[in-house]
Structures are given as structure tokens and as C-alpha cells.
Write a protein that holds these residues in place. Structure first.
Motif, PDB file in Angstrom:
ATOM      1  N   LYS A  20       0.942  -1.069  -0.036  1.00 56.58           N
ATOM      2  CA  LYS A  20       0.021  -0.157  -0.041  1.00 56.58           C
ATOM      3  C   LYS A  20       0.893   1.265  -0.113  1.00 56.58           C
ATOM      4  N   ILE A  21       1.867   1.283   0.791  1.00 56.53           N
ATOM      5  CA  ILE A  21       2.862   2.353   0.773  1.00 56.53           C
ATOM      6  C   ILE A  21       3.559   2.523  -0.448  1.00 56.53           C
ATOM      7  N   LEU A  22       3.917   1.480  -1.284  1.00 56.44           N
ATOM      8  CA  LEU A  22       4.646   1.721  -2.681  1.00 56.44           C
ATOM      9  C   LEU A  22       3.486   2.032  -3.541  1.00 56.44           C
ATOM     10  N   GLN A  23       2.188   1.668  -3.636  1.00 56.83           N
ATOM     11  CA  GLN A  23       1.292   1.924  -4.501  1.00 56.83           C
ATOM     12  C   GLN A  23       0.898   3.378  -4.205  1.00 56.83           C
ATOM     13  N   TYR A  24       0.826   4.012  -3.201  1.00 55.83           N
ATOM     14  CA  TYR A  24       0.608   5.307  -2.730  1.00 55.83           C
ATOM     15  C   TYR A  24       1.897   6.116  -3.602  1.00 55.83           C
ATOM     16  N   MET A  25       2.983   5.872  -3.285  1.00 56.23           N
ATOM     17  CA  MET A  25       4.130   6.479  -3.659  1.00 56.23           C
ATOM     18  C   MET A  25       4.145   6.270  -5.268  1.00 56.23           C
ATOM     19  N   GLN A  26       3.807   5.180  -5.930  1.00 57.28           N
ATOM     20  CA  GLN A  26       3.656   5.292  -7.449  1.00 57.28           C
ATOM     21  C   GLN A  26       2.638   6.209  -8.075  1.00 57.28           C
ATOM     22  N   GLN A  27       1.405   6.329  -7.247  1.00 62.88           N
ATOM     23  CA  GLN A  27       0.332   7.514  -7.624  1.00 62.88           C
ATOM     24  C   GLN A  27       0.687   8.765  -7.213  1.00 62.88           C
TER      25      GLN A  27
END
Length: 89
Positions: A20-27
Motif C-alpha cells: 500500500k505504501i509503494l502503491q501510494y508512492m507510485q500514484q
């Protein structure tokens, strides 16, 4: 990239909160501030710090101190190498 590095990154990615942290960062342009990470997950701050620490140790994200807070960015070089290495397996 050697197999030990692949293993370490894969283990770091083996948790839904870290994903979730990485997904947020990608967005969000590959960045996240410490306070944003705390708002993103419904976990206590020490748990969030633990998850971020695992991503930093795996070299997936880079840590930058700004005053008293930390900002994090995706280590795009490592992320790209990891994906390319996996594609070759």
C-alpha cells in the motif's frame, strides 16, 4: 542483481501494508511524507515505521530527513533492476 538482493526485496514486498505504501508512492510522483504514510494506513505509528524500515533496508525506498521529519522516495533504479531480473528468471 544477486539472488540475495532479490530475496530481500521479495520479502519486503510480502506484506500488504508495504504494498500500500509503494502503491501510494507510485500514484504520487514516487514520494511520500512520514505524516502521509501515517494517514494512509490504519496502524500505530511504530508499526508504520517498521514497514517503512523494511522498505528502506531492502533499498526500495530512499529516506530523506527534512527538519524533524522524513520524506521517502522510490529508488527507481533498484525497482527497475528488480523487475528486469524477475522477468529473466
Amino acid at each position: 542483481m544477486n539472488l540475495k538482493q532479490i530475496e530481500k526485496i521479495s520479502k519486503a514486498l510480502g506484506d500488504v501494508n508495504r504494498l500500500k505504501i509503494l502503491q501510494y508512492m507510485q500514484q504520487h510522483e514516487g514520494k511520500v511524507e512520514c505524516t502521509q504514510a501515517c494517514n494512509l494506513l490504519t496502524l500505530a505509528q511504530p508499526s508504520i515505521s517498521h514497514h517503512i524500515k523494511k522498505l528502506v533496508e531492502a533499498d526500495l525506498i530512499l529516506q530523506h530527513k527534512v527538519g524533524r521529519n522524513y520524506n521517502y522516495t522510490i529508488n527507481q533504479k533498484v525497482w527497475d533492476r528488480y523487475q528486469k531480473t524477475l522477468a529473466k528468471l
